[in-house]
Design an enzyme around this catalytic site. Structure first.
Site, PDB file in Angstrom:
ATOM      1  CB  SER A 127      -2.785  47.985  27.732  1.00  0.00           C
ATOM      2  OG  SER A 127      -4.170  47.956  28.236  1.00  0.00           O
ATOM      3  CE  LYS A 128      -4.013  40.954  21.755  1.00  0.00           C
ATOM      4  NZ  LYS A 128      -5.180  41.199  21.067  1.00  0.00           N
ATOM      5  CB  ALA A 129      -5.936  45.523  29.665  1.00  0.00           C
TER       6      ALA A 129
ATOM      7  CE1 TYR B 206      -9.645  41.699  22.809  1.00  0.00           C
ATOM      8  CE2 TYR B 206      -8.010  42.652  24.357  1.00  0.00           C
ATOM      9  CZ  TYR B 206      -8.464  42.415  23.208  1.00  0.00           C
ATOM     10  OH  TYR B 206      -7.527  42.667  22.352  1.00  0.00           O
TER      11      TYR B 206
END
Ligand code: PPE
Length: 314
Positions: A167-169, A173
């Site tokens: 997931s690009k949660a 990051y």
């Protein structure tokens, strides 16, 4: 190299013009959220990074459908609900390019838990959605063409049982930002993160490739984001007749490679000329990287035949 400030990375000051927030178009200064937003406290967000390019038939968004599908996947993993359909979101992504008058730009949809209630439990908090766009030049500075210097990070890519790397949660990051900050402070352009077993995972914001004896090696997904640029590069390799392997690799396999590059929407195809103080190959951008980079830039700009659905004219 050396000083704290030394970096080839551009200053990404944001000028975003019109922003779509929960169904309304607002000037950047008015597109605001509460300091009590859940996402701000706990990283409960998911985003996409998409580029639109100038093509001979006007601005077009590259692989829009695939990016929005990945956003829906991120939402599923994080148990967030998309407030609008992918059709509506697709229309908004095109409109953000048109309304701001861009010929080319970077598009950032962001799904986030807003201000409703605090406490770690995300489930009571409704998801909100924002779409902005801005001009984003070479993500890794001039190194995009001449090659960048990278360093293996002491931060490990979060294993899949720690954070959902597919997931690009937003919260994921924190890991990338820690690695990037250390790399830049040490005078490098980018960080390469290993996984918990010591295999190469990915850059702070890109997937990693290397070339050995004319064969392109892509890093297996394991704990990485499933990159759309990675998929595009593999497709292009097929078109160019470059043999491909998908592998697990240790850091020293990159030291011995003839060529190494990173690929992502923001970074596009960016060559590495050194890793951990060792020159890659002869320390110059290699021919396979050069060819893939040129083909990629032609493809996204509509100067090379793309598969059906990869270019959405705005
Ligand atoms: N890995 C990570 C960790 C990553 O963030 C990206 C994209 C990729 C791989 C490549 O994915 P794709 O764009 O689908 O090829 N990083 C995005 C965010 C960069 C940022 O600094 O923000 C991007 O390139 O848009």
């Amino acid at each position: 190299m050396g000083g704290m400030e030394t970096t080839h990375s551009a200053d990404h000051g944001i000028q975003a013009g019109w922003i779509w927030l929960n169904g309304t178009w607002l000037p950047q200064e008015e597109a605001k959220v509460s300091v009590l937003s859940h996402a701000l406290h706990y990283g409960s967000s998911a985003f996409e990074g998409i580029r639109a390019y100038e093509t001979p038939s006007g601005p077009a968004v590259f692989r829009l459908g695939d990016h929005l599908k990945r956003l829906a996947g991120s939402a599923k993993i994080l148990r967030m609900e998309l407030p609008v359909s992918l059709e509506v979101l697709s229309e908004v992504a095109c409109e953000v390019v048109r309304r701001n008058g861009y010929r080319s730009c970077y598009i950032r949809p962001l799904l986030f838990r807003g201000a409703h209630s605090l406490g770690v439990n995300p489930l009571p908090v409704p998801t909100e959605l924002m779409v902005a766009a801005w001009n984003w030049g070479a993500y890794l500075g001039e190194g995009a063409t001449s090659g960048i210097k990278a360093v293996t990070s002491s931060w490990i890519r979060s294993p899949g049982h720690v954070l959902p790397t597919k997931s690009k949660a937003g919260g994921n990051y924190v890991n990338s930002s820690l690695a990037k900050a250390d790399a830049v402070s040490a005078g490098f352009d980018e960080a390469i993160l290993l996984d918990a077993e010591g295999y190469v995972a990915e850059g702070s914001g890109e997937n990693v490739f290397f070339v050995r004896q004319g064969r392109l090696h892509a890093i297996a997904h394991s704990v990485t984001l499933i990159g759309i640029t990675r998929d595009t590069v593999l497709w292009l390799a097929g078109q160019l007749g470059v043999p491909v392997e998908v592998v697990m690799a240790t850091r020293d396999e990159l030291y011995l490679a003839d060529e190494v590059f990173v690929a992502g929407t923001a970074a596009e195809v960016t060559p590495l000329v050194s890793l951990d103080f060792r020159p890659i190959g002869d320390g110059k951008v290699g021919p396979v990287t050069q060819a893939l980079r040129a083909a990629y830039l032609d493809l996204v700009r509509g100067r090379r035949q793309a598969p059906q659905g990869w270019l959405t004219h705005v």
